[in-house]
Design a protein around this motif. Structure first.
Motif, mmCIF file in Angstrom:
data_model
loop_
_atom_site.group_PDB
_atom_site.id
_atom_site.type_symbol
_atom_site.label_atom_id
_atom_site.label_comp_id
_atom_site.label_asym_id
_atom_site.label_seq_id
_atom_site.Cartn_x
_atom_site.Cartn_y
_atom_site.Cartn_z
ATOM 1 N N GLU A 40 0.851 -1.182 0.000
ATOM 2 C CA GLU A 40 0.000 0.000 0.000
ATOM 3 C C GLU A 40 0.897 1.246 0.000
ATOM 4 O OE1 GLU A 40 -3.405 2.232 2.747
ATOM 5 O OE2 GLU A 40 -2.425 0.392 3.444
ATOM 6 N N VAL A 41 0.613 2.165 -0.898
ATOM 7 C CA VAL A 41 1.413 3.378 -0.996
ATOM 8 C C VAL A 41 0.782 4.464 -0.130
ATOM 9 C CG1 VAL A 41 2.262 5.183 -2.525
ATOM 10 C CG2 VAL A 41 2.253 2.799 -3.294
ATOM 11 N N ARG A 42 1.525 4.870 0.882
ATOM 12 C CA ARG A 42 1.069 5.949 1.757
ATOM 13 C C ARG A 42 2.056 7.109 1.813
ATOM 14 N NH1 ARG A 42 -0.241 2.499 7.092
ATOM 15 N NH2 ARG A 42 1.723 1.573 6.404
ATOM 16 N N SER A 43 3.326 6.833 1.547
ATOM 17 C CA SER A 43 4.356 7.875 1.606
ATOM 18 C C SER A 43 5.100 7.932 0.277
ATOM 19 C CB SER A 43 5.339 7.597 2.738
ATOM 20 O OG SER A 43 5.976 6.339 2.562
ATOM 21 N N VAL A 44 5.391 9.157 -0.176
ATOM 22 C CA VAL A 44 6.012 9.369 -1.484
ATOM 23 C C VAL A 44 7.139 10.384 -1.333
ATOM 24 C CG1 VAL A 44 5.650 10.080 -3.882
ATOM 25 C CG2 VAL A 44 3.776 8.983 -2.616
ATOM 26 N N VAL A 45 8.273 10.118 -1.986
ATOM 27 C CA VAL A 45 9.307 11.133 -2.137
ATOM 28 C C VAL A 45 9.198 11.666 -3.565
ATOM 29 C CG1 VAL A 45 11.081 9.372 -2.694
ATOM 30 C CG2 VAL A 45 11.764 11.686 -1.973
ATOM 31 N N ASP A 46 8.935 12.962 -3.676
ATOM 32 C CA ASP A 46 8.745 13.631 -4.961
ATOM 33 C C ASP A 46 10.064 14.310 -5.315
ATOM 34 O OD1 ASP A 46 7.932 15.018 -7.181
ATOM 35 O OD2 ASP A 46 6.284 16.079 -6.201
ATOM 36 N N ILE A 47 10.792 13.713 -6.256
ATOM 37 C CA ILE A 47 12.128 14.158 -6.618
ATOM 38 C C ILE A 47 12.041 15.120 -7.797
ATOM 39 C CG2 ILE A 47 14.413 13.373 -7.342
ATOM 40 C CD1 ILE A 47 13.565 10.598 -6.108
ATOM 41 N N ARG A 71 -0.661 18.152 -4.926
ATOM 42 C CA ARG A 71 -1.692 17.258 -5.456
ATOM 43 C C ARG A 71 -1.622 15.895 -4.770
ATOM 44 N NH1 ARG A 71 -4.998 16.739 -9.934
ATOM 45 N NH2 ARG A 71 -6.313 14.912 -9.535
ATOM 46 N N LEU A 72 -0.439 15.375 -4.554
ATOM 47 C CA LEU A 72 -0.304 14.102 -3.847
ATOM 48 C C LEU A 72 -0.845 14.211 -2.422
ATOM 49 C CD1 LEU A 72 3.260 13.099 -5.087
ATOM 50 C CD2 LEU A 72 1.152 11.832 -5.566
ATOM 51 N N GLN A 73 -0.566 15.332 -1.774
ATOM 52 C CA GLN A 73 -1.081 15.531 -0.417
ATOM 53 C C GLN A 73 -2.606 15.602 -0.423
ATOM 54 O OE1 GLN A 73 1.215 19.052 0.561
ATOM 55 N NE2 GLN A 73 2.642 17.862 1.800
ATOM 56 N N GLU A 74 -3.184 16.221 -1.417
ATOM 57 C CA GLU A 74 -4.640 16.288 -1.520
ATOM 58 C C GLU A 74 -5.252 14.909 -1.721
ATOM 59 O OE1 GLU A 74 -4.984 20.791 -3.445
ATOM 60 O OE2 GLU A 74 -5.093 19.017 -4.733
ATOM 61 N N GLN A 75 -4.463 13.985 -2.267
ATOM 62 C CA GLN A 75 -4.915 12.606 -2.446
ATOM 63 C C GLN A 75 -4.656 11.749 -1.209
ATOM 64 O OE1 GLN A 75 -2.847 11.480 -6.057
ATOM 65 N NE2 GLN A 75 -4.554 12.110 -7.340
ATOM 66 N N GLY A 76 -4.100 12.340 -0.175
ATOM 67 C CA GLY A 76 -3.926 11.633 1.087
ATOM 68 C C GLY A 76 -2.552 11.055 1.334
ATOM 69 N N PHE A 77 -1.586 11.323 0.452
ATOM 70 C CA PHE A 77 -0.238 10.787 0.635
ATOM 71 C C PHE A 77 0.594 11.705 1.526
ATOM 72 C CE2 PHE A 77 -1.525 9.254 -3.624
ATOM 73 C CZ PHE A 77 -1.397 7.889 -3.427
ATOM 74 N N GLY A 78 1.471 11.097 2.309
ATOM 75 C CA GLY A 78 2.511 11.858 2.978
ATOM 76 C C GLY A 78 3.649 12.062 1.998
ATOM 77 N N VAL A 79 4.123 13.300 1.834
ATOM 78 C CA VAL A 79 5.067 13.615 0.763
ATOM 79 C C VAL A 79 6.277 14.372 1.305
ATOM 80 C CG1 VAL A 79 5.365 14.646 -1.518
ATOM 81 C CG2 VAL A 79 3.098 13.834 -0.814
ATOM 82 N N THR A 80 7.457 13.960 0.868
ATOM 83 C CA THR A 80 8.692 14.713 1.045
ATOM 84 C C THR A 80 9.140 15.161 -0.332
ATOM 85 O OG1 THR A 80 9.386 13.511 3.027
ATOM 86 C CG2 THR A 80 11.114 14.582 1.734
ATOM 87 N N GLY A 81 9.461 16.443 -0.480
ATOM 88 C CA GLY A 81 9.892 16.979 -1.768
ATOM 89 C C GLY A 81 11.381 17.218 -1.812
ATOM 90 N N VAL A 82 11.971 17.014 -2.986
ATOM 91 C CA VAL A 82 13.407 17.215 -3.194
ATOM 92 C C VAL A 82 13.601 18.013 -4.470
ATOM 93 C CG1 VAL A 82 15.612 16.076 -3.673
ATOM 94 C CG2 VAL A 82 14.008 15.049 -2.048
ATOM 95 N N ASP A 83 14.456 19.023 -4.437
ATOM 96 C CA ASP A 83 14.766 19.773 -5.650
ATOM 97 C C ASP A 83 16.133 20.432 -5.489
ATOM 98 O OD1 ASP A 83 12.972 20.620 -8.195
ATOM 99 O OD2 ASP A 83 14.429 22.194 -7.762
ATOM 100 N N ALA A 84 16.779 20.741 -6.626
ATOM 101 C CA ALA A 84 18.089 21.377 -6.595
ATOM 102 C C ALA A 84 18.012 22.888 -6.488
ATOM 103 C CB ALA A 84 18.874 20.996 -7.856
#
Length: 254
Positions: free
Chosen positions: A47-54, A64-77
């Motif tokens: 089951e996917v509940r947590s996502v790292v958005d690279i 948008r992922l958070q609005e769908q109920g996912f816990g999200v960590t974001g990464v960017d340069a």
């Protein structure tokens, strides 16, 4: 008084403030991306509940992922892009500045899924940079975790290069885009100049990207421990082919 030359900024250091208007919803098919990603998440081994958005940019996908109920960590340069993402994402969202490949990506946590959209992986131009980053992603994922990412193909790069220099004007800004290619290589350089409503230069950026052979990408995924490797045509359900402009890859850990 005449202004002096404008110093070049790192990628997205100058265009971050206009990026969302430049790449508005009518240009980026976010709904298709999320529909494809949701199907791949549903096929994951857990089951996917947590996502790292690279390469999360200004945080549109994070939100948008958070609005769908996912816990999200974001990464960017880009710190400028992350500043905008902080204003868009839910309060307390972890947003991390990393220039990939960076082994700290593997230590951000344990996630059920990883996402890397809109040519983010094409910026991995260094020796083995894609393979190393996929290895870090695999370490950051739970067993059964899934990764989804896209790559503009050689065909896409050649089409942009064939256009030479081009530009566009909006109400309050404009840009010019000049493509340079190292002959015989997969590497391309984009010189992006941002202008104000009067056409005066306000920012310059140099972007370096490359395309990847599909065998190279599949080998890198396999070496990182992923199975169930698949490549689709631009976030659709059709398999990628010789005319595909954006390969969309998905794979999962055992």
């Amino acid at each position: 008084m005449a202004r002096g030359p404008v110093a070049a900024k790192p990628p997205y250091g100058g265009i971050a403030g206009v990026y969302d208007r430049w790449m508005a919803a009518d240009r980026i098919p976010y709904e298709e991306w999320f529909a494809f990603t949701s199907r791949r998440f549903a096929e994951a081994g857990r089951e996917v509940r947590s996502v790292v958005d690279i390469c999360c940019g200004t945080g549109v996908t994070v939100r948008r992922l958070q609005e769908q109920g996912f816990g999200v960590t974001g990464v960017d340069a880009s710190p400028e892009m992350l500043d905008i993402a902080r204003r868009r994402a839910a309060p307390g969202t972890e947003l991390v500045e990393l220039v990939l490949p960076d082994e700290r990506l593997a230590r951000l946590g344990r996630f059920d899924a990883a996402l890397m959209c809109f040519d983010g992986a094409n910026y991995l131009t260094g020796e083995d940079a894609l393979a190393r980053t996929l290895g870090h992603i695999a370490t950051a994922l739970e067993p059964g975790g899934v990764v989804v990412f896209d790559l503009s193909t050689r065909l896409s790069f050649e089409a942009i290069a064939a256009m030479g220099g081009f530009g566009e004007r909006f109400d309050d800004f404009g840009y010019t885009w000049d493509t340079r290619h190292e002959p015989g290589s997969a590497h391309y350089e984009y010189l992006v100049t941002l202008t104000d409503p009067d056409g005066r230069e306000v920012a310059r950026e140099r972007h370096q990207q490359r395309w990847f052979d599909r065998d190279e990408v599949e080998a890198a995924l396999t070496a990182a421990g992923f199975t169930g490797v698949a490549v689709h045509d631009n976030y659709g359900e059709q398999a990628a082919g010789p005319r595909t402009r954006r390969d969309t890859w998905s794979a999962r850990l055992p």
